[in-house]
Design an enzyme around this catalytic site. Structure first.
Site, PDB file in Angstrom:
ATOM      1  N   LYS A 197       0.843  -1.178   0.000  1.00 53.86           N
ATOM      2  CA  LYS A 197       0.000   0.000   0.000  1.00 53.86           C
ATOM      3  C   LYS A 197       0.886   1.238   0.000  1.00 53.86           C
ATOM      4  O   LYS A 197       1.901   1.300   0.712  1.00 53.86           O
ATOM      5  CB  LYS A 197      -0.885  -0.001   1.252  1.00 53.86           C
ATOM      6  N   ASN A 206      19.212  -2.793   5.426  1.00 59.40           N
ATOM      7  CA  ASN A 206      20.466  -2.751   4.686  1.00 59.40           C
ATOM      8  C   ASN A 206      21.547  -3.403   5.532  1.00 59.40           C
ATOM      9  O   ASN A 206      21.849  -2.937   6.640  1.00 59.40           O
ATOM     10  CB  ASN A 206      20.844  -1.314   4.343  1.00 59.40           C
ATOM     11  N   ARG A 266      24.759  -3.541   5.759  1.00 60.45           N
ATOM     12  CA  ARG A 266      26.076  -2.941   5.500  1.00 60.45           C
ATOM     13  C   ARG A 266      26.143  -1.595   6.211  1.00 60.45           C
ATOM     14  O   ARG A 266      25.171  -1.154   6.812  1.00 60.45           O
ATOM     15  CB  ARG A 266      26.244  -2.722   3.994  1.00 60.45           C
TER      16      ARG A 266
END
Length: 461
Positions: free
Chosen positions: A200, A289, A291
């Protein structure tokens, strides 16, 4: 403990990793393509070795060449930085199989959290709120059925995507039928995986992320950053802490990030990203993420924690060096990304030679970069030159310091995005913190940015 670290990256992040490694007494080995033989990281590292031709596929993305260089030069660990192979699970596996230490989570964790659909499921299991959408990878046909149930508008996303690639917005069933195959094709071309999922669309949200550290068992958060100022879904300006959160919302957000990191037994530095619906005071997980992030310095400025050194130490077996109660924050920090682009001409990349360089000085000012006078910026890679970071007692003090620091930053010989940030500082919305993820694109349509002096000089010559 790690004795010699190979840096499998380039530019400002390579310089950043070298400095963190040296603070830990670790020798550094910098790899470089033939186009990067003169970059600053090569000059700063203890050793350097050429690994291939300028195209990234022949150098920084060549896993065998990187691992071979580590073996030949006696490195026992590899730091991937960000981009290139930083979130490549197969590379992490190959590094481990070669008997070397990968500075980051293992391949299985990268696969889990790098697949956005699987990461969403992991977040749901950890009790982290997610945007209404598909619970896994779906076909365009399945997505059309689910879209009718969720309602429009919605986002079509590549399961293995990143950097804004493989994303489409559909406002109705006709657009969904058109855009879903396009997103799948783009994802297959860019990432080798055409899987898609749908979410959405949250209208005009803020983008807020939480920095975490984990040692495979325990995890802590280092508070949050806001990254709502984006152009083409690429962040250009980041702040810590988020000006949009009150303490109750901040505590809930950060606790959810820590819970997710613990649930997947995360090891290293990572970032958990959320959309924040300011009107509803609700946040939703979007991705993790696995990293170090480009914007990590703003977190370092408000906490005093060297995140790169921490992730190296964790990978070396030291474990977490702090408990949650040890991590405090002070003041406000802002980072802007200086790219070799002309903001007055559609942000066209502009490699060239740095003919002059003057850096701002003073308390609360930091410039992470890989520049020097005479450095030739190559045309083969990302246009990021450096990151200007400022810290002040509060947001207003940080904004004032950013304006002074930009005035003292001179990168001559090529245009940069510095004029964009000077123009943004004049915006009442920036001063009042009245922004969201779609704000900058609309602002740029009505506020053309003047060329920098360097840009005008290049045009005259």
């Amino acid at each position: 403990m790690i004795k010699k670290l190979l840096i499998a990256n380039r530019g400002e992040i390579a310089v950043r990793i070298i400095r963190a490694a040296k603070s830990l007494g670790i020798a550094t080995l910098q790899v470089y393509s033939s186009a990067d033989k003169d970059m600053l990281a090569v000059r700063l590292a203890d050793e350097a070795v050429e690994i291939g031709a300028p195209p990234a596929a022949q150098s920084y993305l060549n896993a065998d060449a990187l691992i071979g260089a580590a073996r030949d030069k006696g490195a026992d660990a590899i730091h991937p930085g960000y981009g290139f192979l930083a979130e490549n699970a197969d590379f992490a596996d190959k590094v481990a199989e070669a008997g070397l230490i990968f500075i980051g989570p293992d391949g299985d964790t990268i696969r889990l959290m790098g697949d956005k659909a699987a990461a969403r499921q992991a977040a749901e299991r950890a009790g982290v709120p997610t945007v209404p959408g598909s619970s896994g990878v779906i076909t365009p046909q399945e997505g059309a059925v689910l879209a009718a149930e969720i309602g429009y508008p919605l986002m079509i996303k590549a399961a293995a995507g990143g950097g804004g690639r493989g994303i489409r917005v559909a406002n109705d069933a006709e657009e969904f039928a058109k855009f879903a195959p396009q997103a799948a094709t783009e994802a297959r071309t860019a990432f080798g995986d055409g899987g898609i999922y749908v979410e959405k669309l949250i209208a005009n949200p803020r983008h807020i992320e939480v920095q975490i550290l984990g040692d495979g068992e325990e995890a802590v958060h280092c508070w949050e950053r806001e990254c709502s100022l984006q152009r083409r879904r690429q962040k250009v300006w980041e702040e810590a802490p988020s000006p949009a959160l009150d303490e109750a919302a901040r505590a809930k957000l950060c606790a959810s990030a820590t819970a997710l990191a613990k649930s997947v037994k995360y090891k290293g530095a990572g970032t958990i990203e959320y959309l924040y619906d300011e009107a509803e005071s609700a946040f939703y997980f979007i991705e993790m993420n696995t990293r170090i992030q480009v914007e990590h310095p703003v977190t370092e400025m408000i906490t005093g924690i060297d995140l790169v050194a921490e992730m190296i130490s964790i990978a070396g077996g030291a474990g977490l060096s702090m408990r949650q109660d040890d991590i405090t924050r002070a003041g406000h920090a802002i980072e802007v990304r200086l790219n070799a682009e002309d903001p007055s001409n559609h942000f066209i990349p502009f490699p060239g030679v740095v003919s002059g360089l003057s850096l701002p000085q003073g308390d609360g000012i930091r410039f992470d970069h890989g520049l020097y006078e005479g450095y030739a910026v190559p045309p083969f890679y990302d246009s990021l030159l450096g990151k200007l970071i400022v810290h002040g007692a509060d947001r207003k003090a940080a904004l004032d310091r950013l304006e002074r620091a930009l005035g003292g930053l001179k990168i001559e010989g090529l245009p940069t995005t510095a004029p964009l940030f000077l123009a943004l500082l004049e915006s009442p919305e920036i001063q009042a913190n009245a922004v969201h993820t779609n704000w900058l694109e609309a602002w740029l349509n009505t506020h053309p940015v003047s060329p920098s002096p360097s840009s005008r000089k290049e045009q005259i010559s």
